[in-house]
Design a protein around this motif. Structure first.
Motif, short mmCIF file in Angstrom:
data_model
loop_
_atom_site.label_atom_id
_atom_site.label_comp_id
_atom_site.label_asym_id
_atom_site.label_seq_id
_atom_site.Cartn_x
_atom_site.Cartn_y
_atom_site.Cartn_z
N ASP A 1 13.25 -1.66 1.38
CA ASP A 1 13.29 -0.25 1.78
C ASP A 1 11.99 0.11 2.49
O ASP A 1 11.11 -0.71 2.67
CB ASP A 1 13.50 0.67 0.56
N GLY A 2 11.92 1.35 2.94
CA GLY A 2 10.70 1.85 3.55
C GLY A 2 10.44 1.36 4.96
O GLY A 2 9.31 1.44 5.45
N MET A 3 11.50 0.87 5.64
CA MET A 3 11.31 0.36 7.00
C MET A 3 12.29 1.03 7.96
O MET A 3 13.42 1.36 7.60
CB MET A 3 11.48 -1.15 7.04
N TYR A 4 11.84 1.21 9.20
CA TYR A 4 12.64 1.85 10.24
C TYR A 4 12.53 1.00 11.51
O TYR A 4 11.47 0.47 11.82
CB TYR A 4 12.13 3.26 10.53
N LEU A 5 13.62 0.93 12.27
CA LEU A 5 13.63 0.19 13.52
C LEU A 5 13.79 1.14 14.69
O LEU A 5 14.70 1.98 14.69
CB LEU A 5 14.77 -0.84 13.52
N VAL A 6 12.91 1.02 15.68
CA VAL A 6 13.05 1.80 16.91
C VAL A 6 12.92 0.85 18.10
O VAL A 6 12.24 -0.17 18.03
CB VAL A 6 11.98 2.92 17.03
N GLN B 1 0.82 -1.22 0.00
CA GLN B 1 0.00 0.00 0.00
C GLN B 1 0.86 1.27 0.00
O GLN B 1 0.35 2.36 0.20
CB GLN B 1 -0.91 0.00 1.23
N ALA B 2 2.16 1.09 -0.22
CA ALA B 2 3.12 2.20 -0.26
C ALA B 2 3.25 2.91 1.08
O ALA B 2 3.58 4.10 1.15
CB ALA B 2 2.77 3.19 -1.37
N ARG B 3 2.96 2.18 2.15
CA ARG B 3 3.13 2.74 3.48
C ARG B 3 4.53 2.41 4.00
O ARG B 3 5.04 1.32 3.78
CB ARG B 3 2.08 2.18 4.44
N GLU B 4 5.14 3.39 4.67
CA GLU B 4 6.39 3.10 5.36
C GLU B 4 6.06 2.40 6.68
O GLU B 4 4.97 2.58 7.23
CB GLU B 4 7.16 4.39 5.63
N VAL B 5 7.01 1.61 7.17
CA VAL B 5 6.74 0.76 8.33
C VAL B 5 7.81 0.99 9.40
O VAL B 5 9.01 0.89 9.13
CB VAL B 5 6.70 -0.73 7.95
#
Length: 308
Positions: free
Chosen positions: A136-141, A112-116
């Motif tokens: 791509d489009g992913m971030y870790l916290v 859905q072209a959402r970043e995660v």
């Protein structure tokens, strides 16, 4: 002194399934069976499987061509799956279905072209597998501070998932920070933290109301086991994480009257029994068990391992 056993404790359905997959594969195909990463994070379990012929490896290039490989309960990235297919390895996937659920969620979000944003512990194999579901489009916290430093490309197209073995309370703090920083962020339809993780943490919370010390049976690299210790410490109860009874110090028990015992989702009941026996030997304690949630969950094995 009293020993009070948490309920539920120990093996979850995903762990039982993963161990059974390795054991069935060994029975059907013979040793060696290669397992990428420890199938579950418990020394006793992995040592037992090694003795039966399992070979634990970290990278697929350690697996000889034509061999059988099992993916651990923590899941793997798409790149690992592609490598196994390219090499023609026979694969059995022991990924916990609840981890697979998170992988599917990530796939839908990225479609859905959402970043995660993934909330989890850097370096944990489950996190590496989930982050590897998209290039791509992913971030870790991991913490609320991480969230405050986070820069994303599309804050209006942002979703989050979580590692399944997090502390429920800790995850809530990070999720609240995400919602404050990114008001339009969307979470999964159903909580990602698995039923077993939550149930065992709830059981520890109940136990801490009655105990002045807690022993958690589990290996140091088991995320869900470490969380159980942290839950007790956060509630002001002395807590220790042990792989087995030999690690228990008599000094821990001095001045204590009610000792709680629980086990992480990857720790077998036989270790709980040995820990209880050790405490009884040191103190002469009686043993009782708390009432708790009856889980009654099971996950099916691969059909090929059920036949014959």
């Amino acid at each position: 002194m009293q020993v009070i056993l948490a309920n539920p404790r120990g093996f979850c359905a995903g762990v039982e399934r993963a161990i059974a997959i390795v054991e069935r594969a060994l029975q059907k195909f013979g040793a060696p069976i290669y397992v990428r990463h420890e199938v579950v994070h418990n020394k006793f379990v992995c040592d037992d499987l090694r003795a039966k012929g399992a070979v634990f490896i970290e990278e697929l290039n350690e697996v000889p061509s034509g061999s059988t490989v099992i993916f651990s309960a923590h899941g793997v990235s798409k790149a690992v799956r592609d490598e196994a297919e390219t090499r023609g390895l026979k694969v059995f996937d022991a990924t916990c279905p609840l981890v697979t659920k998170v992988h599917v969620e990530v796939g839908k979000m990225r479609h859905q072209a959402r970043e995660v944003v993934m909330i989890g512990h850097k370096g944990h194999p489950e996190v590496e597998g989930t982050m590897g579901q998209s290039k791509d489009g992913m971030y870790l916290v991991e913490t609320a501070d991480d969230v405050r430093r986070l820069k994303v490309n599309s804050p209006d197209q942002l979703s989050f998932v979580t590692q399944t073995t997090l502390s429920v309370d800790d995850a809530s703090v990070v999720i609240d920070a995400l919602r404050a920083q990114f008001p339009e962020v969307q979470g999964p339809k159903k909580d990602d933290i698995c039923y077993a993780t939550q149930n065992r943490q709830d059981a520890v919370k109940a136990l801490t109301e009655q105990c002045d010390m807690l022993i958690v049976v589990g290996s140091p690299n088991s995320s869900n086991s470490r969380r159980l210790k942290e839950v007790a410490l956060a509630r002001g109860v002395d807590a220790y994480l042990v792989d087995g009874p030999e690690e228990i110090s008599a000094d821990w028990l001095l001045g204590k009257s009610r000792v709680g015992v629980t086990a992480g989702a990857s720790a077998p009941e036989i270790l709980v029994e040995r820990v209880v026996d050790r405490v009884k030997l040191l103190t002469g304690a009686s043993v009782e068990q708390l009432a708790g949630v009856e889980e009654g969950v099971s996950f099916p094995l691969p059909k090929e391992l059920l036949a014959g």
